[in-house]
Design a protein around this motif. Structure first.
Motif, short mmCIF file in Angstrom:
data_model
loop_
_atom_site.label_atom_id
_atom_site.label_comp_id
_atom_site.label_asym_id
_atom_site.label_seq_id
_atom_site.Cartn_x
_atom_site.Cartn_y
_atom_site.Cartn_z
N VAL A 5 80.78 10.15 109.66
CA VAL A 5 80.33 9.99 111.05
C VAL A 5 78.87 10.41 111.14
CG1 VAL A 5 80.66 10.66 113.44
CG2 VAL A 5 82.65 10.41 111.93
N GLU A 6 78.01 9.46 111.51
CA GLU A 6 76.58 9.74 111.66
C GLU A 6 76.27 10.14 113.09
OE1 GLU A 6 76.61 5.92 108.94
OE2 GLU A 6 77.61 6.56 110.78
N SER A 7 75.19 10.88 113.22
CA SER A 7 74.67 11.25 114.53
C SER A 7 73.17 11.48 114.43
CB SER A 7 75.37 12.51 115.06
OG SER A 7 75.14 13.60 114.19
N GLY A 8 72.50 11.46 115.56
CA GLY A 8 71.08 11.81 115.58
C GLY A 8 70.14 10.65 115.79
N GLN A 39 69.39 -0.91 107.60
CA GLN A 39 69.47 -2.36 107.65
C GLN A 39 68.92 -2.87 108.97
OE1 GLN A 39 73.47 -3.95 107.20
NE2 GLN A 39 72.67 -5.84 106.29
N VAL A 40 68.13 -3.93 108.87
CA VAL A 40 67.65 -4.64 110.06
C VAL A 40 68.30 -6.01 110.07
CG1 VAL A 40 65.50 -3.37 110.16
CG2 VAL A 40 65.59 -5.51 108.89
N PRO A 41 68.44 -6.61 111.25
CA PRO A 41 69.10 -7.92 111.32
C PRO A 41 68.42 -8.95 110.44
CG PRO A 41 68.89 -6.98 113.51
CD PRO A 41 68.12 -6.08 112.57
N GLY A 42 69.23 -9.67 109.69
CA GLY A 42 68.70 -10.72 108.83
C GLY A 42 68.22 -10.26 107.47
N GLU A 88 58.19 0.09 111.74
CA GLU A 88 58.94 -0.57 110.69
C GLU A 88 60.12 0.25 110.18
OE1 GLU A 88 55.65 -0.05 110.80
OE2 GLU A 88 54.82 0.47 108.83
N ASP A 89 60.26 1.48 110.66
CA ASP A 89 61.45 2.27 110.33
C ASP A 89 62.63 1.93 111.25
OD1 ASP A 89 59.23 5.02 109.80
OD2 ASP A 89 60.25 3.83 108.25
N THR A 90 62.38 1.11 112.26
CA THR A 90 63.45 0.71 113.16
C THR A 90 64.53 -0.03 112.39
OG1 THR A 90 61.97 0.55 115.06
CG2 THR A 90 64.00 -0.73 115.15
N ALA A 91 65.76 0.46 112.53
CA ALA A 91 66.89 -0.10 111.79
C ALA A 91 68.17 0.64 112.18
CB ALA A 91 66.67 0.04 110.28
N VAL A 92 69.27 0.12 111.72
CA VAL A 92 70.53 0.87 111.77
C VAL A 92 70.62 1.66 110.47
CG1 VAL A 92 73.04 0.79 111.94
CG2 VAL A 92 71.64 -0.84 113.23
N GLN A 110 71.70 3.79 115.30
CA GLN A 110 70.47 3.04 115.55
C GLN A 110 69.28 3.97 115.68
OE1 GLN A 110 69.93 -0.48 115.94
NE2 GLN A 110 67.77 0.16 115.92
N VAL A 111 68.21 3.64 114.98
CA VAL A 111 66.93 4.32 115.11
C VAL A 111 65.91 3.28 115.57
CG1 VAL A 111 65.05 5.47 113.90
CG2 VAL A 111 67.43 6.09 113.42
N THR A 112 65.27 3.54 116.67
CA THR A 112 64.25 2.64 117.21
C THR A 112 62.95 3.39 117.39
OG1 THR A 112 65.93 1.35 118.39
CG2 THR A 112 63.64 1.06 119.07
N VAL A 113 61.91 2.89 116.74
CA VAL A 113 60.59 3.52 116.84
C VAL A 113 59.69 2.57 117.63
CG1 VAL A 113 58.67 4.55 115.59
CG2 VAL A 113 60.98 4.58 114.59
N SER A 114 59.35 2.99 118.83
CA SER A 114 58.59 2.11 119.71
C SER A 114 57.88 2.92 120.78
CB SER A 114 59.53 1.09 120.38
OG SER A 114 58.82 0.31 121.32
#
Length: 115
Positions: A5-8, A39-42, A88-92, A110-114
């Motif tokens: 189980v991931e968190s954070g 992983q990012v989509p695609g 570019e670190d945005t990914a699951v 999910q990690v989103t850098v924006s």
């Protein structure tokens, strides 16, 4: 049966930091290797960092100098400290644990850098 189980995960601005954690539960008390993938989509899932029982670590080139993986074998947890995050670190991000030749996966965070 093993559960990871991931968190954070979350949203962070470029240059910011996040710490991911993964807790393993179930019948296996000690994993040979624990790791983080993303992983990012695609795109294919890629290794970010690994750590074995001897605390030897391995990092993707994109993570070197910014990310630090650590584990607590007694608690069966693995963490990923991520600093100086970039868009570019945005990914699951997925936790992975290897026991002999069996690989276990978490559900991802999910990690989103924006900005």
């Amino acid at each position: 049966q093993v559960q990871l189980v991931e968190s954070g995960g979350g949203l962070v601005q470029p240059g910011g930091s996040l710490r991911l954690s993964c807790a393993a539960s179930g019948s296996i008390l000690s994993f040979n290797v624990m790791a983080w993938y993303r992983q990012v989509p695609g795109k294919e899932r890629e290794m970010v960092a690994t750590i074995n029982n001897a605390r030897d670590t391995n990092y993707a080139d994109s993570a070197k100098g910014r990310f630090t993986i650590s584990r607590d074998s007694a608690k069966n947890t693995v963490s990923l400290q991520m600093n100086n995050l970039k868009p570019e670190d945005t990914a699951v991000y997925f936790c992975n644990a290897l026991w002999r030749f069996i690989s276990f996966w978490g559900q991802g965070t999910q990690v989103t850098v924006s900005s």
